[in-house]
Scaffold this motif. Structure first.
Motif, PDB file in Angstrom:
ATOM      1  N   ILE A   4      30.847  70.839  34.224  1.00 46.83           N
ATOM      2  CA  ILE A   4      30.496  72.228  34.521  1.00 46.83           C
ATOM      3  C   ILE A   4      29.239  72.665  33.775  1.00 46.83           C
ATOM      4  CG2 ILE A   4      31.982  73.273  32.763  1.00 46.83           C
ATOM      5  CD1 ILE A   4      32.577  75.450  34.943  1.00 46.83           C
ATOM      6  N   ALA A   8      26.080  74.207  35.679  1.00 48.02           N
ATOM      7  CA  ALA A   8      25.562  75.535  35.338  1.00 48.02           C
ATOM      8  C   ALA A   8      24.087  75.437  34.961  1.00 48.02           C
ATOM      9  CB  ALA A   8      26.361  76.143  34.190  1.00 48.02           C
ATOM     10  N   PHE A  11      22.136  75.137  38.139  1.00 56.05           N
ATOM     11  CA  PHE A  11      22.037  76.400  38.878  1.00 56.05           C
ATOM     12  C   PHE A  11      21.121  77.374  38.162  1.00 56.05           C
ATOM     13  CE2 PHE A  11      26.259  75.070  40.714  1.00 56.05           C
ATOM     14  CZ  PHE A  11      25.744  74.802  41.964  1.00 56.05           C
ATOM     15  N   LEU A  88      29.582  73.382  44.318  1.00 56.15           N
ATOM     16  CA  LEU A  88      30.058  74.746  44.531  1.00 56.15           C
ATOM     17  C   LEU A  88      31.389  74.807  45.268  1.00 56.15           C
ATOM     18  CD1 LEU A  88      26.917  76.911  45.312  1.00 56.15           C
ATOM     19  CD2 LEU A  88      28.408  77.008  43.323  1.00 56.15           C
ATOM     20  N   GLU A  91      36.677  70.854  45.446  1.00 56.17           N
ATOM     21  CA  GLU A  91      38.042  71.228  45.032  1.00 56.17           C
ATOM     22  C   GLU A  91      38.452  72.580  45.575  1.00 56.17           C
ATOM     23  OE1 GLU A  91      38.802  70.711  40.905  1.00 56.17           O
ATOM     24  OE2 GLU A  91      37.533  68.937  40.772  1.00 56.17           O
ATOM     25  N   CYS A  92      37.809  72.946  46.645  1.00 60.12           N
ATOM     26  CA  CYS A  92      38.142  74.209  47.288  1.00 60.12           C
ATOM     27  C   CYS A  92      39.615  74.244  47.651  1.00 60.12           C
ATOM     28  CB  CYS A  92      37.287  74.346  48.554  1.00 60.12           C
ATOM     29  SG  CYS A  92      37.802  75.667  49.624  1.00 60.12           S
ATOM     30  N   CYS A  93      40.292  75.304  47.228  1.00 67.19           N
ATOM     31  CA  CYS A  93      41.665  75.586  47.627  1.00 67.19           C
ATOM     32  C   CYS A  93      42.724  74.659  47.055  1.00 67.19           C
ATOM     33  CB  CYS A  93      41.805  75.586  49.159  1.00 67.19           C
ATOM     34  SG  CYS A  93      40.661  76.720  49.939  1.00 67.19           S
ATOM     35  N   VAL A  94      42.363  73.787  46.144  1.00 64.70           N
ATOM     36  CA  VAL A  94      43.376  72.856  45.628  1.00 64.70           C
ATOM     37  C   VAL A  94      44.530  73.562  44.934  1.00 64.70           C
ATOM     38  CG1 VAL A  94      41.812  70.907  45.353  1.00 64.70           C
ATOM     39  CG2 VAL A  94      42.115  72.513  43.469  1.00 64.70           C
ATOM     40  N   ASP A  95      44.293  74.788  44.472  1.00 62.20           N
ATOM     41  CA  ASP A  95      45.369  75.500  43.793  1.00 62.20           C
ATOM     42  C   ASP A  95      46.195  76.366  44.729  1.00 62.20           C
ATOM     43  OD1 ASP A  95      44.584  74.359  41.476  1.00 62.20           O
ATOM     44  OD2 ASP A  95      43.545  76.114  40.679  1.00 62.20           O
ATOM     45  N   SER A  96      45.894  76.313  46.008  1.00 62.64           N
ATOM     46  CA  SER A  96      46.731  77.041  46.956  1.00 62.64           C
ATOM     47  C   SER A  96      46.885  76.188  48.203  1.00 62.64           C
ATOM     48  CB  SER A  96      46.147  78.413  47.282  1.00 62.64           C
ATOM     49  OG  SER A  96      45.367  78.432  48.417  1.00 62.64           O
TER      50      SER A  96
ATOM     51  N   THR B  14      25.449  81.792  39.450  1.00 55.67           N
ATOM     52  CA  THR B  14      26.271  80.618  39.164  1.00 55.67           C
ATOM     53  C   THR B  14      25.706  79.806  37.997  1.00 55.67           C
ATOM     54  OG1 THR B  14      25.028  79.307  40.755  1.00 55.67           O
ATOM     55  CG2 THR B  14      26.967  80.417  41.559  1.00 55.67           C
ATOM     56  N   VAL B  17      27.913  79.151  32.373  1.00 55.05           N
ATOM     57  CA  VAL B  17      29.204  78.470  32.363  1.00 55.05           C
ATOM     58  C   VAL B  17      30.363  79.434  32.591  1.00 55.05           C
ATOM     59  CG1 VAL B  17      30.811  77.147  30.944  1.00 55.05           C
ATOM     60  CG2 VAL B  17      28.403  76.503  31.026  1.00 55.05           C
ATOM     61  N   LEU B  20      30.282  80.480  36.279  1.00 49.71           N
ATOM     62  CA  LEU B  20      30.610  79.377  37.172  1.00 49.71           C
ATOM     63  C   LEU B  20      32.098  79.044  37.067  1.00 49.71           C
ATOM     64  CD1 LEU B  20      29.578  77.350  39.211  1.00 49.71           C
ATOM     65  CD2 LEU B  20      28.807  75.892  37.335  1.00 49.71           C
ATOM     66  N   SER B  21      32.665  79.185  35.893  1.00 53.92           N
ATOM     67  CA  SER B  21      34.106  78.972  35.736  1.00 53.92           C
ATOM     68  C   SER B  21      34.891  79.961  36.575  1.00 53.92           C
ATOM     69  CB  SER B  21      34.526  79.148  34.279  1.00 53.92           C
ATOM     70  OG  SER B  21      33.785  78.315  33.432  1.00 53.92           O
ATOM     71  N   LEU B  23      33.867  81.538  39.249  1.00 55.65           N
ATOM     72  CA  LEU B  23      33.698  81.245  40.667  1.00 55.65           C
ATOM     73  C   LEU B  23      34.526  80.040  41.094  1.00 55.65           C
ATOM     74  CD1 LEU B  23      32.220  82.099  43.238  1.00 55.65           C
ATOM     75  CD2 LEU B  23      30.463  80.419  42.687  1.00 55.65           C
ATOM     76  N   ARG B  24      34.475  78.999  40.276  1.00 56.02           N
ATOM     77  CA  ARG B  24      35.239  77.797  40.625  1.00 56.02           C
ATOM     78  C   ARG B  24      36.742  78.066  40.618  1.00 56.02           C
ATOM     79  NH1 ARG B  24      33.927  72.997  41.502  1.00 56.02           N
ATOM     80  NH2 ARG B  24      35.727  72.073  40.464  1.00 56.02           N
ATOM     81  N   VAL B  27      37.370  79.629  43.832  1.00 55.26           N
ATOM     82  CA  VAL B  27      37.240  78.666  44.929  1.00 55.26           C
ATOM     83  C   VAL B  27      38.502  77.811  45.009  1.00 55.26           C
ATOM     84  CG1 VAL B  27      36.045  76.561  45.655  1.00 55.26           C
ATOM     85  CG2 VAL B  27      34.717  78.589  45.014  1.00 55.26           C
ATOM     86  N   ARG B  28      38.959  77.383  43.855  1.00 59.35           N
ATOM     87  CA  ARG B  28      40.179  76.569  43.830  1.00 59.35           C
ATOM     88  C   ARG B  28      41.396  77.380  44.258  1.00 59.35           C
ATOM     89  NH1 ARG B  28      39.946  71.965  39.875  1.00 59.35           N
ATOM     90  NH2 ARG B  28      42.205  72.276  39.936  1.00 59.35           N
ATOM     91  N   ALA B  29      41.370  78.657  43.982  1.00 59.76           N
ATOM     92  CA  ALA B  29      42.518  79.502  44.325  1.00 59.76           C
ATOM     93  C   ALA B  29      42.621  79.755  45.823  1.00 59.76           C
ATOM     94  CB  ALA B  29      42.433  80.815  43.580  1.00 59.76           C
ATOM     95  N   ILE B  81      29.031  81.211  49.964  1.00 61.68           N
ATOM     96  CA  ILE B  81      28.865  80.104  49.016  1.00 61.68           C
ATOM     97  C   ILE B  81      28.294  78.888  49.742  1.00 61.68           C
ATOM     98  CG2 ILE B  81      30.097  78.488  47.518  1.00 61.68           C
ATOM     99  CD1 ILE B  81      32.079  80.754  46.931  1.00 61.68           C
TER     100      ILE B  81
END
Lengths: 105, 105
Positions: A4, A8, A11, A88, A91-96, B14, B17, B20-21, B23-24, B27-29, B81
């Motif tokens: 990360i 960062a 970006f 960016l 791992e999109c959506c891995v937690d849901s 973004t 750090v 970006l944390s 946002l990520r 994104v994961r959620a 994004i």
DNA sequence: ATCAAATATCTATAAAACTAGAATAATGGA
DNA sequence: TCCATTATTCTAGTTTTATAGATATTTGAT
């Protein structure tokens, strides 16, 4: 995957208009790259300012630089740029899990 | 296509750090999003600092926020994004046609 | 109406980044 | 060797950004 901190940093490097202009100009120029003088002509940025931005971009690996006689050729590092872009949405959506059915928009 | 000022603003957002944390994490959620409190629990950032970063991310449209009772749900704006990510390599090599044969790396 | 919860805004300080002129270094040619 | 070219580093002033405590706002529950 990209750490990360690295992402960062990448970006942040692309997060200013003059620097993004430089990067995009190099991306458009393709693998052949451009000299610092070329960039100066196209972007109309004072030498020291441009040098500073190039250093920033090179520092995080988004561009490569190589001396060729008196000039220095800069060119976009396409694989690194792609990795950054991919970060960016990785791992999109891995937690849901249930949401990934919808192949998140 | 994205104007360069908008893109730079997105990348600047973004380019830190903590941001970006955030946002990520969103994104994961996935599309369901998370409350500010959820983010605080996961990221251990003081409330005022977190709020400041969320405001920054929302300001450039990378996340959306919606009040739900006492809480505010933030969720990643996936299309925005993706547009931002795509911006980096868009128009790759257009200024050096011969290079595009090599489908620039 | 009062109170607790959730979050935002205000404020101030500290740290970093941006810009660009001036001086410096490296290279190649006469 | 001397000079012009190309680009970098030095320096300094200005502007932004980051952080987080204290205070304020909004909302829902009792």
């Amino acid at each position: 995957m990209l750490a990360i901190e690295q992402a960062a940093r990448g970006f942040a490097a692309t997060g200013s208009v003059p620097r993004l202009s430089v990067l995009r100009t190099l991306v458009r120029a393709g693998p052949a790259g451009l000299t610092v003088g070329d960039l100066q002509d196209r972007l109309d940025i004072p030498a020291s300012t441009l040098s500073h931005h190039l250093r920033h971009l090179a520092g995080c690996g988004l561009i490569d630089q190589e001396r060729q006689g008196r000039q220095i050729i800069s060119c976009a590092n396409f694989p690194k740029i792609r990795k950054l872009a991919d970060y960016l949405l990785s791992e999109c959506c891995v937690d849901s899990p249930e949401a990934s059915d919808r192949s998140c928009p």
